[in-house]
Scaffold this motif. Structure first.
Motif, PDB file in Angstrom:
ATOM      1  N   PRO A 105      50.771  57.490  33.873  1.00 39.96           N
ATOM      2  CA  PRO A 105      52.158  58.019  34.811  1.00 39.96           C
ATOM      3  C   PRO A 105      53.241  57.121  34.604  1.00 39.96           C
ATOM      4  O   PRO A 105      53.396  55.828  34.071  1.00 39.96           O
ATOM      5  N   LEU A 106      54.760  57.568  34.607  1.00 38.21           N
ATOM      6  CA  LEU A 106      55.889  56.716  34.838  1.00 38.21           C
ATOM      7  C   LEU A 106      55.889  55.543  35.942  1.00 38.21           C
ATOM      8  O   LEU A 106      56.085  54.684  35.754  1.00 38.21           O
ATOM      9  N   ASP A 107      55.178  56.065  37.255  1.00 40.13           N
ATOM     10  CA  ASP A 107      55.238  55.209  38.171  1.00 40.13           C
ATOM     11  C   ASP A 107      54.273  54.210  38.003  1.00 40.13           C
ATOM     12  O   ASP A 107      53.041  54.413  37.670  1.00 40.13           O
ATOM     13  N   GLY A 108      54.568  52.940  38.428  1.00 43.29           N
ATOM     14  CA  GLY A 108      53.714  51.884  38.264  1.00 43.29           C
ATOM     15  C   GLY A 108      52.368  51.799  39.160  1.00 43.29           C
ATOM     16  O   GLY A 108      51.341  51.522  38.929  1.00 43.29           O
ATOM     17  N   ASP A 109      52.807  52.255  40.262  1.00 40.61           N
ATOM     18  CA  ASP A 109      51.687  52.373  41.366  1.00 40.61           C
ATOM     19  C   ASP A 109      50.828  53.089  40.908  1.00 40.61           C
ATOM     20  O   ASP A 109      49.515  53.042  41.124  1.00 40.61           O
ATOM     21  N   ALA A 110      51.087  54.536  40.476  1.00 47.42           N
ATOM     22  CA  ALA A 110      50.485  55.651  40.174  1.00 47.42           C
ATOM     23  C   ALA A 110      49.502  55.061  38.728  1.00 47.42           C
ATOM     24  O   ALA A 110      48.313  55.454  38.556  1.00 47.42           O
ATOM     25  N   ALA A 111      50.210  54.282  37.810  1.00 46.27           N
ATOM     26  CA  ALA A 111      49.390  53.951  36.676  1.00 46.27           C
ATOM     27  C   ALA A 111      48.279  52.983  36.944  1.00 46.27           C
ATOM     28  O   ALA A 111      47.239  53.045  36.399  1.00 46.27           O
ATOM     29  N   ARG A 112      48.747  52.122  37.974  1.00 49.62           N
ATOM     30  CA  ARG A 112      47.733  51.259  38.468  1.00 49.62           C
ATOM     31  C   ARG A 112      46.389  51.685  39.112  1.00 49.62           C
ATOM     32  O   ARG A 112      45.300  51.375  38.862  1.00 49.62           O
ATOM     33  N   ALA A 113      46.698  53.052  39.914  1.00 52.37           N
ATOM     34  CA  ALA A 113      45.666  53.591  40.629  1.00 52.37           C
ATOM     35  C   ALA A 113      44.656  54.138  39.731  1.00 52.37           C
ATOM     36  O   ALA A 113      43.642  54.326  39.635  1.00 52.37           O
ATOM     37  N   ARG A 114      45.252  55.040  38.513  1.00 49.68           N
ATOM     38  CA  ARG A 114      44.844  55.540  37.415  1.00 49.68           C
ATOM     39  C   ARG A 114      43.661  54.447  36.701  1.00 49.68           C
ATOM     40  O   ARG A 114      42.716  54.955  36.334  1.00 49.68           O
ATOM     41  N   LEU A 115      44.666  53.484  36.338  1.00 53.28           N
ATOM     42  CA  LEU A 115      43.572  52.653  35.565  1.00 53.28           C
ATOM     43  C   LEU A 115      42.531  51.739  36.626  1.00 53.28           C
ATOM     44  O   LEU A 115      41.359  51.456  35.837  1.00 53.28           O
ATOM     45  N   ARG A 116      42.734  51.781  37.847  1.00 55.62           N
ATOM     46  CA  ARG A 116      41.651  51.111  38.681  1.00 55.62           C
ATOM     47  C   ARG A 116      40.472  52.407  38.686  1.00 55.62           C
ATOM     48  O   ARG A 116      39.344  52.144  38.771  1.00 55.62           O
TER      49      ARG A 116
END
Length: 81
Positions: A67-78
């Motif tokens: 994702p473009l959004d950092g929070d969404a990318a971190r959530a997806r990685l978690r």
């Protein structure tokens, strides 16, 4: 699988700091050559990593399947996706 590790670094606090520092470095470089057209272009280009770090977005994320959004990318990685 280099893309996920790159994205995970770029959305981390260290990655955000790196983007801000890179933006500031480009801005300083561009402003030091402000009479040249290349200096103005460099200063304008500096706004991309500077804003990306400040706004917590990973511009390359969508190209790498994140994702473009950092929070969404971190959530997806978690979540392991």
């Amino acid at each position: 699988m280099k893309a996920p590790s790159f994205v995970s670094f770029m959305v981390s606090p260290a990655g955000r700091a790196l983007r801000v520092v890179a933006g500031l470095g480009l801005l300083a470089s561009g402003l030091s050559r402000r009479d040249a057209a290349s200096g103005k272009a460099t200063a304008a280009l500096a706004l991309v990593p500077l804003a990306a770090g400040a706004l917590d977005v990973c511009v390359l994320g969508p190209a790498l399947g994140a994702p473009l959004d950092g929070d969404a990318a971190r959530a997806r990685l978690r979540a392991g996706a």
